[in-house]
Design an enzyme around this catalytic site. Sequence first.
Site, mmCIF file in Angstrom:
data_model
loop_
_atom_site.group_PDB
_atom_site.id
_atom_site.type_symbol
_atom_site.label_atom_id
_atom_site.label_comp_id
_atom_site.label_asym_id
_atom_site.label_seq_id
_atom_site.Cartn_x
_atom_site.Cartn_y
_atom_site.Cartn_z
ATOM 1 N N ASN A 38 0.877 -1.174 0.000
ATOM 2 C CA ASN A 38 0.000 0.000 0.000
ATOM 3 C C ASN A 38 0.913 1.221 0.000
ATOM 4 O O ASN A 38 1.455 1.580 1.036
ATOM 5 C CB ASN A 38 -0.894 -0.031 1.254
ATOM 6 C CG ASN A 38 -1.725 1.232 1.398
ATOM 7 O OD1 ASN A 38 -1.800 2.044 0.478
ATOM 8 N ND2 ASN A 38 -2.339 1.399 2.570
ATOM 9 N N TRP A 39 1.069 1.793 -1.178
ATOM 10 C CA TRP A 39 1.999 2.932 -1.291
ATOM 11 C C TRP A 39 1.468 4.182 -0.613
ATOM 12 O O TRP A 39 2.200 5.141 -0.405
ATOM 13 C CB TRP A 39 2.267 3.239 -2.764
ATOM 14 C CG TRP A 39 3.071 2.208 -3.501
ATOM 15 C CD1 TRP A 39 3.532 1.005 -3.031
ATOM 16 C CD2 TRP A 39 3.515 2.295 -4.870
ATOM 17 N NE1 TRP A 39 4.224 0.353 -4.011
ATOM 18 C CE2 TRP A 39 4.235 1.112 -5.150
ATOM 19 C CE3 TRP A 39 3.369 3.255 -5.875
ATOM 20 C CZ2 TRP A 39 4.808 0.868 -6.407
ATOM 21 C CZ3 TRP A 39 3.934 3.016 -7.127
ATOM 22 C CH2 TRP A 39 4.646 1.833 -7.378
ATOM 23 N N LYS A 40 0.166 4.206 -0.336
ATOM 24 C CA LYS A 40 -0.488 5.416 0.199
ATOM 25 C C LYS A 40 -0.193 6.591 -0.748
ATOM 26 O O LYS A 40 -0.053 6.370 -1.948
ATOM 27 C CB LYS A 40 -0.031 5.678 1.644
ATOM 28 C CG LYS A 40 -0.185 4.414 2.507
ATOM 29 C CD LYS A 40 -0.120 4.662 3.977
ATOM 30 C CE LYS A 40 -0.296 3.342 4.706
ATOM 31 N NZ LYS A 40 -0.389 3.500 6.162
ATOM 32 N N HIS A 99 -9.742 1.357 4.446
ATOM 33 C CA HIS A 99 -8.497 1.552 5.209
ATOM 34 C C HIS A 99 -8.780 2.529 6.358
ATOM 35 O O HIS A 99 -9.583 3.449 6.214
ATOM 36 C CB HIS A 99 -7.404 2.097 4.291
ATOM 37 C CG HIS A 99 -6.055 2.094 4.930
ATOM 38 N ND1 HIS A 99 -5.669 3.069 5.827
ATOM 39 C CD2 HIS A 99 -5.024 1.216 4.841
ATOM 40 C CE1 HIS A 99 -4.445 2.783 6.256
ATOM 41 N NE2 HIS A 99 -4.030 1.672 5.680
ATOM 42 N N GLU A 137 -7.227 4.964 7.383
ATOM 43 C CA GLU A 137 -7.016 6.381 7.030
ATOM 44 C C GLU A 137 -8.226 6.944 6.285
ATOM 45 O O GLU A 137 -8.538 8.131 6.415
ATOM 46 C CB GLU A 137 -5.709 6.515 6.227
ATOM 47 C CG GLU A 137 -4.494 6.298 7.134
ATOM 48 C CD GLU A 137 -3.255 5.743 6.448
ATOM 49 O OE1 GLU A 137 -3.165 5.780 5.209
ATOM 50 O OE2 GLU A 137 -2.358 5.257 7.180
ATOM 51 N N GLU A 185 -5.809 -4.651 10.425
ATOM 52 C CA GLU A 185 -4.792 -3.619 10.626
ATOM 53 C C GLU A 185 -5.095 -2.850 11.901
ATOM 54 O O GLU A 185 -5.886 -1.897 11.889
ATOM 55 C CB GLU A 185 -4.786 -2.644 9.439
ATOM 56 C CG GLU A 185 -4.418 -3.275 8.120
ATOM 57 C CD GLU A 185 -3.788 -2.266 7.168
ATOM 58 O OE1 GLU A 185 -2.734 -2.575 6.621
ATOM 59 O OE2 GLU A 185 -4.333 -1.157 7.011
ATOM 60 N N GLY A 191 2.112 2.494 10.612
ATOM 61 C CA GLY A 191 3.084 3.568 10.451
ATOM 62 C C GLY A 191 3.783 3.967 11.741
ATOM 63 O O GLY A 191 4.475 4.987 11.791
ATOM 64 N N SER A 214 2.959 -1.952 10.309
ATOM 65 C CA SER A 214 4.403 -2.034 10.565
ATOM 66 C C SER A 214 4.970 -3.423 10.296
ATOM 67 O O SER A 214 5.926 -3.841 10.952
ATOM 68 C CB SER A 214 4.731 -1.555 11.983
ATOM 69 O OG SER A 214 4.357 -0.192 12.150
ATOM 70 N N GLY A 232 4.819 1.324 4.667
ATOM 71 C CA GLY A 232 6.174 1.874 4.570
ATOM 72 C C GLY A 232 7.185 0.948 3.914
ATOM 73 O O GLY A 232 7.945 1.369 3.026
HETATM 74 P P1 PGA Z 1 2.519 0.417 7.549
HETATM 75 O O1 PGA Z 1 1.078 0.627 6.865
HETATM 76 O O2 PGA Z 1 3.060 -0.883 7.025
HETATM 77 O O3 PGA Z 1 3.328 1.599 7.099
HETATM 78 O O4 PGA Z 1 2.304 0.377 9.022
HETATM 79 C C1 PGA Z 1 0.219 -0.458 6.654
HETATM 80 C C2 PGA Z 1 -1.097 0.049 6.092
HETATM 81 O O5 PGA Z 1 -1.582 1.090 6.551
HETATM 82 O O6 PGA Z 1 -1.676 -0.582 5.180
#
Ligand code: PGA
Length: 249
Positions: free
Chosen positions: A10-12, A95, A97, A166, A172, A211, A233
């Site tokens: 997931n590049w966001k 997600h 976010e 998640e 993150g 993470s 990340g």
């Molecule tokens: P992260 O993000 O690996 O940077 O913690 C995972 C995600 O939000 O899909």
Amino acid sequence: MTKKKLIAGNWKMNGSLAANEALVKALVAGVGTPACAIAVCVPAPYLAQVQTLVAGSPIELGAQDVSARAQGAFTGEQSAAMLKEFGVHYAIVGHSERRQYHGETDEVVAAKTAAALANGITPIVCVGETLAQREAGQTEEIVKRQLAAVIHVNGHCISEIVVAYEPVWAIGTGKTATPEQAQAVHAVLRAQLHHAASDHAAGIRILYGGSMNAANAAELLAQADIDGGLIGGASLKAPDFLQIIAAAS
Ligand code: PGA
């Protein structure tokens, strides 16, 4: 069960034409013949670019969101049919976010899941509790409520979805759930899926995200009900993402 694990990046909101090209070329060069399924979920403007870059490789294309609507006056949204035109195989849905910054409710997430499924896109449905909810002992209740909304609307084709657990506090932050913590929640989700689709529940992938990195992936992926990872990340660095793919193979 012959289910392959799925490692999805997931590049966001990260990347550029130049950075994407370097990253995907390194992934394609390094991936070999993996034993797991692989996807990169990229920002919408780069779908066409990455579609070309991954062509002929085992890496599949994913989007980070999808509209619940088919078409019309919904400024800023992308329909599942549009994503499909760019070879999108997976779409992340719900997600944390999106839930947090865009007010997405369980009902919206369920509707987006339906839109993806109706267009032949596999939704990666995200669920997870906040730190406050975990500390209040509400983890099970929260993830079950989030998944129940999706099952309620999509029960007839629930075997087609991917679930991603998640924990919001792990995203993150560098604070990964322990393999035991993750497995405990995955087992709850598996039981809920079993209730909804007894014959198919074992075949539904439940990914862990939060993470996950090159150092901790193998231990997480070794858990009975962890069928892959959704990686933020660490998916932006080719050597790290390739190491996670190797850990799933
Ligand atoms: P992260 O993000 O690996 O940077 O913690 C995972 C995600 O939000 O899909």
